[in-house]
Design a protein around this motif. Structure first.
Motif: not given
Length: 291
Positions: A2-10, A94-99
Motif C-alpha cells: 500500500r502507498t499513502f498519498p500526501a492527503s492521507q498521510l501528511i 504510521a511512524l512505526a509501520n509506514i516508510d
C-alpha cells in the motif's frame, strides 16, 4: 504494497508526523500516554541521566524519548478526549509501520506497547480514592470505532446490547462499544496490587459522565443504572475519557495497549481529591518499572 498519498498521510517538511511533529527515529517501542503536557516532564524526570533523545512540543502533543533502567521509552501527551487519541494512535502506527520516505507500508510490522496513565472517577462503593485501577475492558461512549472497518470483530456485542438496554442509553447517541485491553500487558502492569475493572471512556466531562450543572441531562439516573449494571459477573468500575479508543485502535492495528488510572473521585460518595499528584508519581514509577 500500500502507498499513502500526501492527503492521507501528511508529513511535515522535516520528515515528522503532522500533529505529533516527531520522526520515526524518535519513537520507542514502549510508550506511555498521559493527558497533561506537564506530566510528560514528570515522567521523564525518572529517565536515566543523559538518556533524553528528543523533547518535542506541538500543540497539546509533547513527546520525550529516553531510557529508564536501560529501557527505551517514549512519553507522549494526548490532551483530553478520544478525538485526540484517534490522531495520536494513527500517527504512532504510521511512524512505526509506514516508510516515511517512500510512503509505503512496511512489510515487517512493529508491535508497540502502549500504556495510558490517567485519572478517573470510581463508580462503585468499594473503590477508594487513591486506588490504582486497570481497565481490563474499555467501554466507548465516543463513537470513534464506528468509523473503522472491523468494529464488530473486536467488540463484545452482547455486553454492548445489555448495557444499552439496562442504563436507558440515549437513543440518538453513538452506540457504545466494548473492547478488551491486552491481557499480557494488563497482567504485567497490574500484577496483584492493582484493581481491575471495566471502564467507561466518556466523550465529555460533565453531561456525558452524569454531572449536572445548569443543563439537565437526558437520563437523570444514568449513573445509578451504570453502578447497578452487571454482565456475566462483570461490573462497571470507573469513568475516564481516552481508554476506549486506545484499546480499540490498538487492537485493529496490532499493538498491545491498556489504561491504568489513579482514582481521584468517588462518584457515589460525591467526593474528590484534587491533590492527587503524589499518587500519580507513585503510579508512574510503578508503570516504568513494569513496562
Amino acid at each position: 504494497m500500500r502507498t499513502f498519498p500526501a492527503s492521507q498521510l501528511i508529513i511535515n517538511e522535516d520528515g515528522s508526523a503532522f500533529h505529533l511533529h516527531i520522526r520515526p527515529e524518535h519513537l520507542a517501542d514502549k510508550i506511555i500516554l498521559v493527558g497533561d503536557q506537564d506530566r510528560v516532564n514528570m515522567v521523564a524526570s525518572y529517565f536515566d541521566g543523559g538518556s533524553i533523545e528528543c523533547d518535542i512540543q506541538s500543540r497539546e502533543f509533547h513527546t520525550i524519548t529516553g531510557k529508564y533502567n536501560g529501557k527505551r521509552i517514549s512519553c507522549i501527551s494526548t490532551g483530553i478526549g478520544t478525538d485526540n487519541i484517534d490522531i495520536v494512535l494513527n500517527e504512532l502506527d504510521a511512524l512505526a509501520n509506514i516508510d516515511f520516505t517512500t510512503r509505503t507500508e512496511k512489510a515487517q510490522k512493529k508491535t508497540l506497547e502502549i500504556v495510558r496513565i490517567g485519572t478517573c472517577g470510581a463508580m462503585q462503593d468499594d473503590i477508594q480514592i487513591g486506588s490504582f485501577l486497570v481497565s481490563e475492558k474499555s467501554i466507548g461512549f465516543d463513537g470513534v470505532l464506528a468509523f473503522y472497518e472491523g468494529r464488530d470483530n473486536i467488540a463484545e456485542i452482547g455486553f454492548e446490547q445489555a448495557l444499552v438496554e439496562f442504563i436507558h442509553y440515549p437513543k440518538k447517541a453513538a452506540v457504545p462499544y466494548v473492547v478488551p485491553a491486552d491481557k499480557e500487558l494488563v497482567n504485567r502492569i497490574a500484577q496483584d496490587d492493582m484493581l481491575r475493572g471495566c471502564t467507561i471512556a466518556a466523550n465529555g466531562f460533565y453531561g456525558p459522565q452524569g454531572r449536572v450543572l445548569r443543563c439537565n441531562i437526558a437520563v437523570p439516573d444514568i449513573n445509578e443504572r451504570i453502578s447497578a449494571f452487571r454482565y456475566q459477573g462483570q461490573r462497571i468500575t470507573n469513568y475516564e475519557m481516552e481508554g476506549s479508543a486506545i484499546a480499540a485502535l490498538s487492537l485493529l492495528m496490532g499493538h498491545k495497549a491498556m489504561t491504568v488510572c489513579c482514582v481521584i473521585a468517588q462518584r457515589k460518595a460525591e467526593a474528590a481529591n484534587t491533590d492527587y499528584k503524589p499518587c500519580i508519581k507513585q503510579l508512574v514509577q510503578t508503570v516504568l518499572e513494569r513496562l
